[in-house]
Design an enzyme around this catalytic site. Structure first.
Site, mmCIF file in Angstrom:
data_model
loop_
_atom_site.group_PDB
_atom_site.id
_atom_site.type_symbol
_atom_site.label_atom_id
_atom_site.label_comp_id
_atom_site.label_asym_id
_atom_site.label_seq_id
_atom_site.Cartn_x
_atom_site.Cartn_y
_atom_site.Cartn_z
ATOM 1 N N GLY A 9 1.058 -1.055 -0.315
ATOM 2 C CA GLY A 9 0.292 -0.455 -0.271
ATOM 3 C C GLY A 9 1.123 1.176 0.160
ATOM 4 C CG LEU A 11 4.158 3.359 5.558
ATOM 5 C CD1 LEU A 11 4.350 4.297 5.281
ATOM 6 C CD2 LEU A 11 3.199 3.159 7.247
ATOM 7 N N GLY A 12 3.901 1.329 2.619
ATOM 8 C CA GLY A 12 4.622 0.101 2.394
ATOM 9 C C GLY A 12 5.783 0.126 0.979
ATOM 10 C CE LYS A 78 -5.109 1.733 4.309
ATOM 11 N NZ LYS A 78 -5.327 2.887 4.401
ATOM 12 C CE LYS A 189 0.539 8.236 12.432
ATOM 13 N NZ LYS A 189 0.925 7.447 11.489
ATOM 14 C CG ASN A 207 -4.076 15.822 6.520
ATOM 15 O OD1 ASN A 207 -5.159 15.484 6.379
ATOM 16 N ND2 ASN A 207 -3.624 15.603 7.261
ATOM 17 C CG ASN A 256 -0.595 13.429 4.069
ATOM 18 O OD1 ASN A 256 0.088 13.969 2.407
ATOM 19 N ND2 ASN A 256 -0.997 13.263 5.144
ATOM 20 C CB SER A 258 -6.244 12.108 6.037
ATOM 21 O OG SER A 258 -8.184 11.557 5.587
HETATM 22 O O1 KPL Z 1 -1.936 9.780 10.259
HETATM 23 C C1 KPL Z 1 -2.008 10.341 9.575
HETATM 24 C C2 KPL Z 1 -3.184 9.996 8.044
HETATM 25 O O2 KPL Z 1 -3.144 11.075 7.209
HETATM 26 O O3 KPL Z 1 -4.131 8.247 8.689
HETATM 27 C C3 KPL Z 1 -1.990 11.903 9.360
HETATM 28 C C4 KPL Z 1 -0.901 12.752 10.778
HETATM 29 C C5 KPL Z 1 -3.264 12.698 9.702
HETATM 30 C C6 KPL Z 1 -0.882 12.677 8.206
HETATM 31 O O4 KPL Z 1 -1.959 12.441 6.882
#
Ligand code: KPL
Length: 312
Positions: A9, A11-12, A78, A189, A207, A256, A258
């Site tokens: 995904g 992040l990966g 996820k 977080k 955001n 960004n 989210s």
């Molecule tokens: O971690 C995030 C996400 O989108 O899941 C934030 C910090 C809100 C940054 O978009």
């Protein structure tokens, strides 16, 4: 170091590309979806960062048996897919591996805690921004910091593995540190995600826009305050002012999208149950009212049902 990233995904894919570009690591991905794995093996990855595009080939395997010599596993699926991903790896756990789990929310803690004692695992909490345009096409949406740690005391060998993982991240241009209080960091977080994710998905906005919409800003503050009360009752050490911290993240990541907004736009299930839903569930257990988190959870679940109806 042989690094396997579980889940291609956003992040990966970011971690895979950065580790490959920045270091001399042997990096591969594990995907449960054979069609997507075939596509990624054929087309490769397109990684955009700071205005530069990189094309790179990264092997994607589908069978957990193929990762027997992995030393570091980064679990980037996820939250709702963690149980299934761990179940697939049962019986194929690489004997020397440390697994680090990078999910939003706190719902992954239970399936991780249920792993056999021989499986060494820890947590990662990152503020790196990753946006997936399409499978294999990822943008580094914002530079951040990755914190790594263990929830329970671990052996010297495991601590060395964790230090080596942190070194690998740093060498690859992903600033990282080992921390003694990763559970508190995860909750900190979580509170940020409680305030930002559902509201950006409902307002379909980046955001930073939450700061400009009075109703959204008010609900962000109320949701974080409810979650902070739940966290305090759970014995979590919180940031001095969780609301101020969440508003600051809105500013720092203003452009960004989210992760929950990305899911909603792509009509995929969200992590609402692991974020606002988790606050509601723990609040119920503790006898604490969480009306704003309840309402946000219900609103996102209603959106998700719309996706299911469209697909059926
Ligand atoms: O971690 C995030 C996400 O989108 O899941 C934030 C910090 C809100 C940054 O978009």
């Amino acid at each position: 170091m042989h690094i396997v990233i579980v889940g291609p995904g956003a992040l990966g894919s970011l971690f895979a590309a950065r580790l490959r570009l920045g270091g001399a690591h042997d990096v591969c991905l594990l995907d449960h979806d054979p069609e997507r794995a075939a596509l990624l093996n054929e087309q490769g990855f397109l990684f955009e960062e700071d205005g530069t595009s990189h094309r790179l080939a990264l092997p994607v395997v589908t069978e957990p048996a193929e990762i027997a010599d992995a030393e570091l596993l980064l679990l980037c699926v996820k939250s709702a897919a963690v149980t299934a991903a761990l179940a697939r790896m049962r019986g194929h756990w690489p004997p020397r591996a440390l697994l680090l789990a990078f999910q939003n929310g706190i719902a992954h803690l239970d399936p991780l805690a249920a792993l056999p004692a021989a499986c060494t695992w820890g947590l990662g909490v990152t503020t790196e921004g990753a946006n997936l345009r399409a499978p294999g096409q990822v943008r580094h949406g914002g530079h951040g910091l990755t914190r790594l740690g263990f929830v329970t005391p671990r052996s010297d060998q495991a601590r060395q593995q964790l230090a080596a993982a942190s070194a690998a991240f740093n060498a690859a241009g992903l600033p990282a540190e080992v921390v003694p209080d990763i559970r508190d960091r995860l909750w900190q977080k979580l509170l940020v995600n409680v305030g930002i994710n559902a509201l950006t998905a409902l307002h379909d906005c980046p955001n930073g826009m939450l700061l400009e919409l009075p109703d959204a800003r008010e609900r962000l503050i109320a949701a974080v305050q409810e979650a902070a009360a739940v966290a305090a009752a759970e014995g979590v050490a919180l940031a001095a002012d969780p609301v101020a911290m969440t508003l600051q993240v809105c500013r720092d990541t203003a452009a960004n999208l989210s992760s929950m907004l990305q899911d909603v736009r792509r009509r995929r299930p969200t992590e609402i149950a692991a974020i606002n839903g988790a606050i509601v569930a723990i609040g119920e257990r503790l006898g604490l009212a969480t009306p704003v988190n309840r309402e946000l959870t219900a609103a996102i679940k209603a959106l998700e049902q719309g996706f299911t109806r469209d697909f059926s």
